[in-house]
Write an enzyme that holds these catalytic residues in place. Structure first.
Site, PDB file in Angstrom:
ATOM      1  N   HIS A 187       1.132 -19.449   6.496  1.00 35.47           N
ATOM      2  CA  HIS A 187       2.050 -18.317   6.508  1.00 35.47           C
ATOM      3  C   HIS A 187       1.770 -17.304   5.407  1.00 35.47           C
ATOM      4  O   HIS A 187       1.921 -16.105   5.596  1.00 35.47           O
ATOM      5  CB  HIS A 187       3.461 -18.862   6.348  1.00 35.47           C
ATOM      6  CG  HIS A 187       4.540 -17.828   6.359  1.00 35.47           C
ATOM      7  ND1 HIS A 187       4.720 -16.981   7.426  1.00 35.47           N
ATOM      8  CD2 HIS A 187       5.492 -17.499   5.456  1.00 35.47           C
ATOM      9  CE1 HIS A 187       5.747 -16.176   7.167  1.00 35.47           C
ATOM     10  NE2 HIS A 187       6.213 -16.455   5.972  1.00 35.47           N
TER      11      HIS A 187
ATOM     12  N   ARG B 225       9.813 -24.416   0.728  1.00 38.55           N
ATOM     13  CA  ARG B 225       9.024 -24.506   1.953  1.00 38.55           C
ATOM     14  C   ARG B 225       7.983 -25.632   1.927  1.00 38.55           C
ATOM     15  O   ARG B 225       7.730 -26.257   2.952  1.00 38.55           O
ATOM     16  CB  ARG B 225       8.300 -23.177   2.199  1.00 38.55           C
ATOM     17  CG  ARG B 225       9.257 -22.111   2.651  1.00 38.55           C
ATOM     18  CD  ARG B 225       8.572 -20.777   2.857  1.00 38.55           C
ATOM     19  NE  ARG B 225       9.562 -19.791   3.283  1.00 38.55           N
ATOM     20  CZ  ARG B 225       9.342 -18.495   3.377  1.00 38.55           C
ATOM     21  NH1 ARG B 225       8.148 -18.007   3.079  1.00 38.55           N
ATOM     22  NH2 ARG B 225      10.290 -17.677   3.769  1.00 38.55           N
TER      23      ARG B 225
ATOM     24  N   ARG C 237       5.554 -20.003  -2.938  1.00 43.37           N
ATOM     25  CA  ARG C 237       6.353 -18.785  -2.955  1.00 43.37           C
ATOM     26  C   ARG C 237       7.738 -19.042  -2.383  1.00 43.37           C
ATOM     27  O   ARG C 237       7.886 -19.760  -1.397  1.00 43.37           O
ATOM     28  CB  ARG C 237       5.670 -17.705  -2.120  1.00 43.37           C
ATOM     29  CG  ARG C 237       6.436 -16.409  -2.023  1.00 43.37           C
ATOM     30  CD  ARG C 237       5.675 -15.390  -1.199  1.00 43.37           C
ATOM     31  NE  ARG C 237       5.595 -15.725   0.207  1.00 43.37           N
ATOM     32  CZ  ARG C 237       6.544 -15.427   1.104  1.00 43.37           C
ATOM     33  NH1 ARG C 237       7.649 -14.808   0.735  1.00 43.37           N
ATOM     34  NH2 ARG C 237       6.383 -15.748   2.368  1.00 43.37           N
TER      35      ARG C 237
ATOM     36  N   ASP D 189      -9.995  -9.246   4.254  1.00 44.30           N
ATOM     37  CA  ASP D 189     -11.121  -8.316   4.050  1.00 44.30           C
ATOM     38  C   ASP D 189     -11.190  -7.795   2.616  1.00 44.30           C
ATOM     39  O   ASP D 189     -12.265  -7.720   2.025  1.00 44.30           O
ATOM     40  CB  ASP D 189     -11.009  -7.105   4.983  1.00 44.30           C
ATOM     41  CG  ASP D 189     -10.828  -7.507   6.430  1.00 44.30           C
ATOM     42  OD1 ASP D 189     -11.541  -8.420   6.883  1.00 44.30           O
ATOM     43  OD2 ASP D 189      -9.961  -6.912   7.103  1.00 44.30           O
TER      44      ASP D 189
ATOM     45  N   GLY E  18       0.818  -1.212   0.000  1.00 49.89           N
ATOM     46  CA  GLY E  18       0.000   0.000   0.000  1.00 49.89           C
ATOM     47  C   GLY E  18       0.850   1.260   0.000  1.00 49.89           C
ATOM     48  O   GLY E  18       0.564   2.213  -0.722  1.00 49.89           O
TER      49      GLY E  18
ATOM     50  N   SER F 112       8.267 -12.089  -1.578  1.00 47.49           N
ATOM     51  CA  SER F 112       7.041 -11.319  -1.319  1.00 47.49           C
ATOM     52  C   SER F 112       7.357  -9.857  -1.036  1.00 47.49           C
ATOM     53  O   SER F 112       6.650  -8.969  -1.500  1.00 47.49           O
ATOM     54  CB  SER F 112       6.230 -11.929  -0.185  1.00 47.49           C
ATOM     55  OG  SER F 112       7.036 -12.142   0.938  1.00 47.49           O
TER      56      SER F 112
END
Lengths: 534, 232
Positions: free
Chosen positions: A331, A271, A366, A213, A14, A371
């Protein structure tokens, strides 16, 4: 408002999007349900990938190949190429705004190796990489005067449609302090609201705010979601608290041991593989531990100070002398709102970036360090695209009926019977998801979970809130978060059931092989039908 | 365990359990009283959401090991919104007032390990507001820039990438470094081990190097004469 961009979410994605849109002349407002700097980004410890070659040889090509390999055929090659090619420039930008990265002896940004990487590629700031990037971005926003509206909870997106298209026209938020629904209009809205790992309740490493959300609101507005079934389990969350011990602990040479003190897997495999190996040991009745004792006191204190502190505080063990009990925990959600290369969703003027989006760079699994990179690379992109959209788009059409709808709905929720405690229901949801939709999945147990989620959704009116206050009613916002997680929970399950194969983080005990017909992204829209697209 | 929580109409006693205070609050909210308001986020001491006062001292609820008899209150020096939730708006606005950021984007400034370590601790700040809450200066000066904003200024002025440290030092002369009483309360409550008091002393030294002096000292008399002897 004319020429305005609203960014929902004040994490790394953001804030970068806000800076990028601001730089291009837009009036930017960042809306967050918390405060900036409190977002999930601050929890990222390991690093941010860029093939700088500061700690041994590396190349952009190797970064691309490692990312694609870990994605198991599910990533979009052009998106991955853009991500990895942009990385060195993005690191130079972060360095230029003052991120206090750790340094090598010759004054370059320090890098370390994380799982699935062929080189030491993750740039880091001790084990506070996310924290320091996030705070520096925030300071940058303060420097350029970006407006923040704190403590506003996203209720819905405002949209309007003509014959061919749906357009966004702003957001409807609940001002947590006043308890009033507020309309904020804009021609471009960027969602940077984070992932939905809290569906797993306490079996997640995430902040309690990671309730999806934005993903749920986008879905309600008609956005297509994608790859929801791909949920990454971090191999090393601490056993009691699910608090993360960074992959950098294994990157630096930490071992995974079972109760007999034996190593049982390659600690630096991707992972998904490590999480499955641990899960297998646990199914055998073993406890699993992370062992970093051999790295030495000095190294641990200098390079992994946060891990040492967290282990002491939340698990009561001193990793310099003792083993850290661990378990895999939810995660990161690879899936999210489907976007194109410009971060554009299928709703005009609505953009999505970061964990809430599916930019198709992570695919089925990922890589650590990708990220933080994604939020900066595509945050810039989202800001650019949002400003371009303002210039090209028609004047804003107000869509205010949603406000009345939500005002009535909140009143209704406050009148729900409250016979069933939704906090307990959420905990139950987490247990079911961890057990049935976790590291090993199969049809029957997932069908059970669907039935449970549907039952919970149908009994929402028997839940509700006991706090009837208007002002700062966290009982209400937590209920709304829970409703979002239930909504997404059902969608996750539909996608996970439909994908009758194993790939990356999605492992089906009843279909352990990958199948060519599923080498595609799953899509789900309001018709609730799962489709696949390459 | 019995704990007591300050709410709108005074302290309320609860039977609580949990390893940490945050766990106890979560259990109370879920099972006993859903109207209890508090903030939390990461549960792991890095997001800065859950700072409260326990037994008169600022702590992160997620990092405080629950003790029988704990008395829990919201932070001081900030408006209470409800129960343990406070508004951090004014406190955070101090960052802008103090210009606690790098002045401009820079290219290719090379930093050594020593350069990086110079402000590694200051950049560990999680903006939990504990220092702001405990600071006694706010009783007399509400406009004091305060401990975390000043620590942040030190972070940036001690960074080689800052091109205009002079402007930063100038900004923190009024309601800034000289208003601090050096009482060290901030240091004692920082969950990240940062000492804003020590940082403010460093900023004072830098201010002095640029010719700034403690205004209260100057007001004390006429300062020092040309020969260094005090003039009264």
């Amino acid at each position: 408002m004319k020429n305005s961009v609203i960014v929902v979410g004040a994490g790394g994605a953001g804030l970068v999007a806000a800076l990028s849109a601001h730089e291009r002349g837009a009036k930017v407002t960042v809306i967050t349900k918390e405060y900036p700097t409190r977002s999930q980004t601050c929890m990222a410890q390991g690093g941010i990938n860029a093939a700088l070659g500061n700690a041994g040889e590396d190349s952009v090509e190797a970064h691309i190949q490692n990312t694609l390999k870990s994605a198991h055929g599910m990533a979009k090659e052009s998106a991955v190429e853009f991500l990895c090619q942009s990385a060195p420039e993005v690191l130079a930008w972060l360095d230029g705004i003052g991120v206090p990265f750790s340094r090598t002896k010759d004054g370059k940004i320090a890098q370390r190796k994380l799982g699935g990487a062929s080189a030491a590629r993750a740039c880091y700031a001790q084990d506070y990489t996310g924290l320091k990037i996030l705070h520096t971005l925030y300071d940058r926003c303060v420097a350029v005067g970006i407006e923040f509206l704190n403590e506003r909870y996203l209720l819905d997106l405002l949209t309007h449609s003509d014959a061919n298209k749906t357009y966004v026209s702003g957001v409807l938020v609940l001002n947590k302090r006043s308890g009033e629904a507020e309309v904020h209009e804009a021609q471009s809205v960027i969602l940077a609201t984070g992932g939905y790992s809290r569906v797993f309740h306490n079996h997640s490493t995430n902040s309690v705010a990671s309730s999806g959300d934005g993903v749920a609101a986008a879905f309600r507005a008609g956005a297509v979601l994608s790859d929801l079934e791909f949920i990454q389990f971090h191999p090393t969350a601490m056993k009691n608290s699910s608090i993360l011990i960074s992959e950098s602990a294994r990157g630096a040479g930490g071992y995974l041991l079972n109760s007999k003190g034996e190593r049982f897997t390659n600690e630096l495999a991707p992972r998904d593989e490590v999480a499955r190996a641990i899960h297998k040991e646990m199914l055998k009745g073993e406890s699993v531990f992370l062992d970093i004792r051999h790295l030495g006191k000095e190294f641990i204190e200098h390079e992994l100070p946060q891990e040492a502190k967290l282990a002491k505080l939340y698990e009561g063990v001193d990793p310099i002398r003792e083993l850290i009990p661990i378990k895999p925990s939810a995660h990161y959600t690879m899936g999210g709102i489907l976007v194109d290369a410009d971060a554009q969703t299928n709703i005009a003027g609505l953009f999505a970036v970061g964990e809430c989006a599916n930019q198709r760079v992570h695919g089925a699994n990922r890589l650590g360090g990708n990220s933080l990179l994604e939020v900066v690379v595509f945050g810039k992109k989202a800001g650019e695209s949002a400003v371009r959209h303002i210039k090209e788009s028609l004047p804003l059409v107000s869509a205010l009926s949603k406000k009345e709808f939500w005002e009535a709905k909140i009143k209704e929720i406050k009148n729900y019977t409250n016979e069933i405690n939704f906090y307990q229901a959420h905990q139950e949801l987490g247990e079911i998801f961890y057990k049935n939709v976790g590291i090993l999945r199969e049809e029957n147990s997932m069908q059970e979970a669907v039935a449970k989620v549907k039952e919970m959704r149908s009994t929402l009116s028997k839940m509700g809130v006991s706090d009837k206050a208007k002002e700062y009613n966290t009982n209400l916002t937590e209920f709304l978060e829970f409703a979002n997680m239930l909504e997404l929970g059902e969608l996750i399950l539909l996608c996970a059931i439909e994908r009758k194969e194993s790939r990356g983080a999605h492992f089906r005990a009843d279909a352990p092989q990958s199948e060519a017909r599923f080498e595609a992204n799953s899509l789900i829209g309001r018709d609730m039908a799962v489709r696949y697209e390459n | 365990m019995k704990i007591s929580i300050k709410r709108k109409d005074g302290f309320v006693s609860y039977e609580a359990e949990g390893r940490t205070l945050l766990e106890a609050l979560n259990r109370l909210k879920a099972n006993v009283d859903a109207t209890l308001a508090y903030s939390s986020g990461c549960r792991s001491s890095v997001c800065g959401s859950c700072a409260v006062r326990v037994n008169g001292k600022e702590v992160l609820a997620c990092a405080h090991q629950l003790q029988n008899g704990d008395v829990v209150e919201p932070l001081h020096n900030v408006p209470i919104l409800r129960d343990l939730v406070v508004s951090m708006d004014k406190a955070y606005a101090m960052n802008a007032k103090a210009k606690a950021y790098q002045s401009s984007f820079v290219k290719e400034v090379v930093l050594s390990v020593e350069d990086e370590q110079r402000n590694a601790l200051q950049s560990d700040c999680i903006l939990c507001g504990s220092c702001y809450s405990t600071c006694p200066v706010y009783a007399v000066n509400e406009e004091f820039l305060g401990p975390f904003a000043l620590t942040r200024v030190l972070r940036y002025v001690s960074d080689k990438r800052e091109q205009n440290p002079k402007e930063k030092i100038e900004t923190i002369q009024a309601n800034g470094v000289w208003d601090c009483t050096l009482c060290n309360a901030c240091t004692l409550v920082c969950p990240q081990g940062i000492s804003s008091k020590a940082d403010i002393e460093k900023l004072r030294a830098r201010s002095a190097m640029l010719g700034y002096t403690d205004p209260s000292f100057a007001n004390f008399g006429g300062g020092f004469g040309f020969d260094g002897s005090p003039q009264f």
